[in-house]
Structure formats: C-alpha cells, structure tokens
Motif scaffolding. Sequence first.
Motif, mmCIF file in Angstrom:
data_model
loop_
_atom_site.group_PDB
_atom_site.id
_atom_site.type_symbol
_atom_site.label_atom_id
_atom_site.label_comp_id
_atom_site.label_asym_id
_atom_site.label_seq_id
_atom_site.Cartn_x
_atom_site.Cartn_y
_atom_site.Cartn_z
ATOM 1 N N GLY A 172 41.201 32.277 32.831
ATOM 2 C CA GLY A 172 41.424 31.006 33.698
ATOM 3 C C GLY A 172 40.206 31.403 34.649
ATOM 4 O O GLY A 172 40.116 31.797 34.820
ATOM 5 N N GLN A 173 40.448 29.715 35.513
ATOM 6 C CA GLN A 173 39.516 30.278 37.053
ATOM 7 C C GLN A 173 41.066 30.073 38.070
ATOM 8 O O GLN A 173 41.495 29.267 37.920
ATOM 9 C CB GLN A 173 38.519 29.227 36.594
ATOM 10 N N ILE A 174 40.007 30.356 39.514
ATOM 11 C CA ILE A 174 40.735 29.556 40.039
ATOM 12 C C ILE A 174 39.315 29.598 41.191
ATOM 13 O O ILE A 174 38.795 30.544 41.536
ATOM 14 C CB ILE A 174 41.868 30.236 41.158
ATOM 15 N N ALA A 175 39.634 28.736 42.533
ATOM 16 C CA ALA A 175 38.736 28.779 43.821
ATOM 17 C C ALA A 175 39.080 29.192 45.401
ATOM 18 O O ALA A 175 40.095 28.710 45.134
ATOM 19 C CB ALA A 175 38.030 27.240 43.511
ATOM 20 N N LEU A 176 38.722 30.006 45.388
ATOM 21 C CA LEU A 176 39.132 31.234 46.349
ATOM 22 C C LEU A 176 38.259 31.081 47.159
ATOM 23 O O LEU A 176 36.917 30.988 47.030
ATOM 24 C CB LEU A 176 38.616 32.307 45.783
ATOM 25 N N GLN A 177 38.680 30.603 48.846
ATOM 26 C CA GLN A 177 37.371 31.254 50.104
ATOM 27 C C GLN A 177 37.249 32.610 50.052
ATOM 28 O O GLN A 177 38.330 33.343 49.590
ATOM 29 C CB GLN A 177 38.240 30.542 51.426
ATOM 30 N N LYS A 178 36.329 33.187 50.631
ATOM 31 C CA LYS A 178 35.400 34.482 50.856
ATOM 32 C C LYS A 178 37.173 35.465 51.595
ATOM 33 O O LYS A 178 37.699 34.649 52.864
ATOM 34 C CB LYS A 178 34.963 35.063 51.548
ATOM 35 N N GLY A 179 38.261 36.680 51.426
ATOM 36 C CA GLY A 179 38.494 37.571 52.022
ATOM 37 C C GLY A 179 39.810 37.424 51.390
ATOM 38 O O GLY A 179 39.783 37.926 50.125
ATOM 39 N N LEU A 180 40.929 37.664 51.786
ATOM 40 C CA LEU A 180 41.913 38.142 51.071
ATOM 41 C C LEU A 180 43.171 37.320 50.910
ATOM 42 O O LEU A 180 43.258 36.439 51.051
ATOM 43 C CB LEU A 180 43.150 39.418 51.889
ATOM 44 N N HIS A 181 42.874 37.519 49.295
ATOM 45 C CA HIS A 181 44.291 36.503 47.854
ATOM 46 C C HIS A 181 45.508 37.790 47.673
ATOM 47 O O HIS A 181 45.015 38.196 47.340
ATOM 48 C CB HIS A 181 43.706 35.644 47.881
ATOM 49 N N PRO A 182 46.802 37.154 47.738
ATOM 50 C CA PRO A 182 48.004 37.594 47.043
ATOM 51 C C PRO A 182 47.434 37.750 45.358
ATOM 52 O O PRO A 182 46.338 36.916 44.989
ATOM 53 C CB PRO A 182 49.196 37.394 47.103
ATOM 54 N N ILE A 183 47.387 39.365 44.715
ATOM 55 C CA ILE A 183 47.751 38.981 43.466
ATOM 56 C C ILE A 183 48.591 39.219 42.402
ATOM 57 O O ILE A 183 48.895 40.983 43.675
ATOM 58 C CB ILE A 183 46.182 39.953 42.997
ATOM 59 N N GLU A 184 49.244 39.087 42.068
ATOM 60 C CA GLU A 184 50.338 39.716 41.019
ATOM 61 C C GLU A 184 50.155 39.855 39.540
ATOM 62 O O GLU A 184 49.069 38.444 38.421
ATOM 63 C CB GLU A 184 51.467 39.156 41.000
ATOM 64 N N VAL A 185 50.212 40.611 38.866
ATOM 65 C CA VAL A 185 49.980 41.145 37.175
ATOM 66 C C VAL A 185 51.078 41.397 36.436
ATOM 67 O O VAL A 185 51.895 42.872 36.902
ATOM 68 C CB VAL A 185 49.168 41.925 36.758
ATOM 69 N N LYS A 186 51.806 40.610 35.942
ATOM 70 C CA LYS A 186 53.162 40.904 35.554
ATOM 71 C C LYS A 186 52.619 41.250 33.138
ATOM 72 O O LYS A 186 51.481 40.245 32.656
ATOM 73 C CB LYS A 186 53.908 39.877 35.605
ATOM 74 N N PHE A 187 53.319 42.284 33.259
ATOM 75 C CA PHE A 187 52.451 42.881 32.069
ATOM 76 C C PHE A 187 54.171 43.796 30.988
ATOM 77 O O PHE A 187 54.878 43.653 31.617
ATOM 78 C CB PHE A 187 51.937 44.144 32.186
ATOM 79 N N VAL A 188 54.091 42.996 29.803
ATOM 80 C CA VAL A 188 55.457 43.823 28.987
ATOM 81 C C VAL A 188 54.965 44.396 27.636
ATOM 82 O O VAL A 188 53.895 44.253 26.958
ATOM 83 C CB VAL A 188 55.989 42.480 28.500
ATOM 84 N N GLU A 189 55.518 45.024 27.387
ATOM 85 C CA GLU A 189 54.484 45.685 26.402
ATOM 86 C C GLU A 189 56.221 46.110 25.143
ATOM 87 O O GLU A 189 57.359 46.686 25.684
ATOM 88 C CB GLU A 189 54.534 47.446 26.571
ATOM 89 N N GLY A 190 55.712 45.624 23.915
ATOM 90 C CA GLY A 190 57.113 45.412 23.044
ATOM 91 C C GLY A 190 57.499 46.951 22.779
ATOM 92 O O GLY A 190 58.513 47.228 21.604
ATOM 93 N N GLY A 191 56.536 48.035 22.592
ATOM 94 C CA GLY A 191 57.042 49.306 21.709
ATOM 95 C C GLY A 191 55.387 49.678 20.516
ATOM 96 O O GLY A 191 55.304 48.874 20.154
ATOM 97 N N GLY A 192 54.723 50.609 21.141
ATOM 98 C CA GLY A 192 53.491 50.902 20.194
ATOM 99 C C GLY A 192 52.173 51.138 21.030
ATOM 100 O O GLY A 192 52.680 51.574 21.822
ATOM 101 N N GLY A 193 51.011 50.475 20.467
ATOM 102 C CA GLY A 193 49.994 50.948 21.268
ATOM 103 C C GLY A 193 50.346 49.803 21.874
ATOM 104 O O GLY A 193 50.091 48.474 22.103
ATOM 105 N N TYR A 194 49.576 50.324 23.807
ATOM 106 C CA TYR A 194 48.903 48.820 24.586
ATOM 107 C C TYR A 194 48.092 48.827 25.259
ATOM 108 O O TYR A 194 46.932 49.306 24.907
ATOM 109 C CB TYR A 194 50.576 49.173 25.669
#
Length: 767
Positions: free
Chosen positions: A720-742
Amino acid sequence: MLKKSALVLGVLLLFKVTQAQDAASSRYGIIPYPQQLVPQAGEFVITTKTKLVVPAGKTFSNEAAQLQALIKQGLGQALPAGTKAGAGTIVLTQDDQLAGEEDYTLQISTQQIQVGAKTPTGMFRAIQTLRQLMPVAVEGTTTKLTKIAIPAANITDHPAYGWRGMHLDVSRHFFSIDYLKKFINVLALYKMNKFHLHLTDDQGWRIEIKKYPLLTERGAWREWNNQDSACMEKAKTNPDMAIDASHIIHKDGKTLYGGFYTQAQMKDLIAYAAARHVEIIPEIDMPGHMMAAIREYPFLSCQGGVKWGKLFTTPICPCKETTFEFAENVFTEIAALFPSQYIHLGADEVDKSTWEHFDGVQEFMKEHHIKDVDELQSYFVKRMEKFFNSKGKKLIGWDEILEGGVSPTAMVMYWRSWVPSAPIHAAKNGNYVIMTPGNPLYFDGIPDRNSIANVYNFEPVPKGLTAAEGKFIIGAQANIWTEMIPSEKRADFMYMPRMTALAEVLWTHQADFDGYSRRLMTQYKRLDVMKVNYRMPDLDGFTEENVFVGKTKLNIAKPSPEMIIRYTTDGTAPTVKSPELPADYIIPGKISLRIAAFKPNGVHGEIYTLNYKPQTFFKPTEISGLQQGLKLDYFNGAYKGVTTLKEAGDSTGFVNNVIMPDSMGHGGKPFGAILKGYINVPETAIYSFFLTADDGANLYIDGEKVVDNDGWHAPLQKSGQIALQKGLHPIEVKFVEGGGGYTLKLEYRVNGGKIGRLPDEWLQVAK
C-alpha cells in the motif's frame, strides 16, 4: 562539465555491461548454471548429416536415445551413427577420470561436440545442458528446423548436493500418470534427481496393495470435504482451481472424488523416471495420517475406528501385533515395487494422546521400558526401520522422529521451521538430513514477487554445524501439499518457476541471483512448448492500495516484449478482448483497475487489483526526545486477527526494526505483537510499503491503515501507499502468529526506486 561527462560515460558503460550480461544470458541461458563455463567463439551446427558417435556396448544407449529423440523432434529425423570422432560429429565418451556419478564435461567447438561422463547419470545431465542450449523447437513444436545451432563453450560440471528433490502429495488431490510423467520431465530438465511421492494420507490411499484390496477399492475415494469446497469457491474466479472432472465418479447414489495407481501403472512410471535418472521415493505415512486405511480396517487403531481430534486424526496403534503385521505386509509390497533404496515412513503430526486412553498402553510401555508416548512413537519407528533394513531399504521420516530418540541410521527430513534445532541435533547425532523447511520450501504457499528470491537465497546447511557435521546435510527438496491444489494446471503454477531457483541452489550453489533471473527469462518459451502452466513474471510499478496527489501516470514495464498488458475498470477480470493499457495511463481519479499480462497464446499471468484514491500529504509530527528503534508489546496466546489484540502486552521490549527477536521465546507457539513508534521520512513523497507476514499483519501510519495483510495464512506480501511530508510520522505494525513458523518483514520504495529494507535510522521511539 567534466563531472557530467564522467556521469554520462558511466551510464554508457553500465548500459554496455547490462547488454553484455543479457547477451551472455541469452546465449548460455542454462539453469542450473554449470560449475565452470568458458565461452568460446562460434557455434556447432547440427544438421541431418551430423553423426553421433557412441561407445560400443550399452553403457550410454539410453542417453544416446534421449539425445536422438530431442534432435528428431527438432530436425524431423535422428542422426546417423558414426564410428570415429572428427569434424561434424557429436561424440559420447566414457571418462573414468571424473570423480562423481553425475559429473560431466562438454567441449563444444565449431567442428565437434565432445561429451564426457563417468556414468550414464552424468551423461544424461550433460545432455540436459545441451538440451537447454538448443532452440526450443527440440521440445516438440510442429515447425521443424533445418539446423540446430549450439553456442561453443567448454563446460566442467558437477552437483553441490546429492539430494535435489521435489515432493508431490497425490492424496489430498489426485494426479494422473500422464501428469506425473510431465512432472518428471521438468525435474529432469533442471537436473533434479529425487521425486518424493506422498501416496497415502487421511484423504485418500493412492497405491494398490494386493493383500488389502479395500485400501483402494474404498479408501481411494471420498465425498467432498471442506478443502474441495474451498477450491470450488475459488474456481468461480480462477478456472485453475476447478476440481479435475476425470477424478470424479458416481457410485451408490454418491458423488466421489479420488483415484489410485495400480502396481502395473507404478512400475511403468518408475521405469519412465529411471530412464531420466529420477529416483521415485514412496511415502506411506504412518502411524498418523492413516484415516483412509483405518476406515477400511478399523482394527488398526487402539480403540477401533478413526475420527478427527483437535488437530489430527486417530493414529494406528503401536501396541498391537496386528498393526505391525499390517504395516509389514504393506511395506513388503512397497519394497518389492519401488527399486529406490529409500522408503519414507512419514511419522509426522501424530495425535499421541489417543494412545494414552487405550487400556493396554501402560502395560505395553512398562513391558518395553518406554517412559512416555514420544518414546512409544520412537519404538514404532525403530521397529519399522529394522524391517525396512531387512528388505534392503533405508528409512526416512519427518523430523518428528527425533522426538523420543532415533537410531543414527534413520534419515531425517526437516520441515518444521519453528524447530531450528532439529536439523542441527540430527546432524550432530550422525543422521543424514534432507532440508525441507516450510519457509521457503513449501510450494503450496501462494507465490508472490519474493518467492523465487527467497528460494534462491536458501542456504541448505544451517548455522551451528562444523564443516564435518555439515556433510550430514545431503541436500534439500521442496514440498507440494495439495489441499488447495485441485488441478494439474494449478500444480504447475505453484511450483514453477520457483523450482528452478532450488535447482540452482542445490546443483551450482553459487549465488548469482541477477544472472539467474536473466537466464530464467530465456526458459519461459521452452516451458511454453512443454505446456507447463508456470507463474508468469510479476508486473511492477504499483502497489495494491495506491494514492495520488495531483496528476499521476501508471507506467508498467512489460516482463518481455511480446506480452500485452490489458486492463478493466468495472471489476471484471481482464481477458484477451480487454483494452491494452496505454504506455502512460493517467489515473483519472478514484478508481479500481484490474490488470494482467497476456502471452501471445492468450494465457495470462496474475490478475492484479490496483485501487487508487486521492490524498493530501500528511503533515509531520512535532516531537523531541526520541531514540532509534520501536517499542514492542508481546501477547501470549492465539489471536485470529490483529484487531483482537489488547491494548497492553504480556511483556514489552524494544527492537531496531519491524522484526520479532528470537529472545521473545515464541518458538512454535501462537502469539501477537504490536510494534510502535515513529518513522522519520527524509523527503516529501508518496511512499510505497510492502508488508510480508505469516500469519497476519497490518501497517498503520498517521492512523491510516496503509497495508492490510491480516488473518492466518502462509507467508504472503501485501502492499500500500501513503503520501507523507518530510519528518516524523506515527507508525504501528500489528502482527499475529497462529503457531509454527512465522514471517514478518516490512520493505519500502519511493519515487520508483528499488524495493528495500526499511532503514533502522528512520525508526524512532520515545525514551
């Protein structure tokens, strides 16, 4: 001005180097690439007057016949026999000075081709190299050639690994003998030498056993299951997902799916493979995955009968002599049928808890000094290995056979990526190991643009072994599990062309991905003639979710000049009648495009959906007191999706990038994670992000969901894409693993540049 001239000169030199590399790849487009290839000027031209000189006797008679068949397909007739080397001859020579069974040499000049090999196997490998240097018409087109030109070169070649395998599960979905022969042809072309045939499982028994006829009379057939239903649903938009009607019958008022191979059919297939120097290794999976057998012979389980448990089905009982009588009778027929020195026992994913509820298990374990159910399975495996040995065979098992102890003579097939210690333990124990880790060698995982590179960069010998211990890693193979592969065309799509990457890893073992990629482009026309429904090269220059600020052009480079990119805007899939995408298509506004590349024969590749929406640049956040990294919240337990994660984790920590550190101790268990901080982008631009996850993950920037890759699934990339001005922006990655190799990886691209790893220094977090 001097700097500008130097820059122009540099660009010109780079262009010339690229042209030279492309020309070399086109001239010597061999996969796997030889260990040593010295180009020579000119070419050797085969005509109907060229003579084939073969040593007296039958040593290379099969290989000479294979070469003649290729030439006849190209020229319309075979070559006349010659008696001595000279100008205008192809000479096959036995060279006992070569060290290995598969070693060969090729000396191709304008006057002669000399092929040297110690054994018929080496000679066959040499002919496959010649085959790839020949024009594609030798694969059987209707157009006959007047000549076959082969570029001159001196080649000295041998494999890096002895086990170069492919596995095919014919139990979940069944495949015809004709398809298996086609599969073997592709393996042979790319110098793969082992065909692991998974013949039995819960969903069907596929090989005739004369002593137990019900195994195929009834055990080879089933009513529709949930996997069939899922395939049928996908077939509504993808015809390759349609279940093959030739494997459907109607009996006793029921619609049944299945099939099996008679022993006569299997003997024919084994001979076909042997002529192409491919060894077929049979797998009869037990003590687990035996529902198809237990349904017909209920005495095989401890309780009598079979059912699905929480994860797996009821296994056969290792506490009954009748179980071993059955197993030995089955494997007696298998050992007599298959000449391979190996038999695969399986022994994976066994629901051992069912044994604990059998009245006689405790007495049996006490009598045989067995302390737990892991050792009980080990008892079964070791006893079967002794029986295999009595038949002159060697046992192979999935890496679960290490649990409870394993004999040092058993061969271990490592698949559980989340148990990285397994192959190390096995090698240190003196067991030979075949590497088949789920990531990246489970080819039932849906391929994406990273799949080929992931396979090509696979290193068979794991870290933690000495050079001497590393020799117990004898090679690798890729596995094709067919729960969601209901047709032969779908099977082709799933394993090709990424099998070619594995072929080069195991034969050449010299990292040259750029060279390999160029050579791969020369292979597609040959595969077209062989009617292999391979996955076409990826299109690039976009993401799945796109944004634009002002006027935006979509410019997609074609993977090859003869392809046509077609598109639709009404949500339907592109067809050969859909309009061609203009070279500089201007995005008219908020829109959803569907695009696909079409070959001249009308076959198309992946269908991509590109969603576009207008956006203004997000302004940066003003914040100070940050340090490099991201905060990590870790959640114990199984979460089906990232939206179910709680606010606070069970433990916290910090990481340098979007990664899960091994120190979190998640090995094989389900968990969730939230990685949070700020991204400091160096310029105002539209940024593309590529998030790969197994299982699910979402990316959020400035509170916007940029990439949605949620849900439990095999390694899969979304973008996906997002248009950002130069500088700091909040970022968050949420991740789930069901068991096994991730798997969890975040990459980016800006202004049409290369896709690369997100720089650590861009990521910051409050102290």
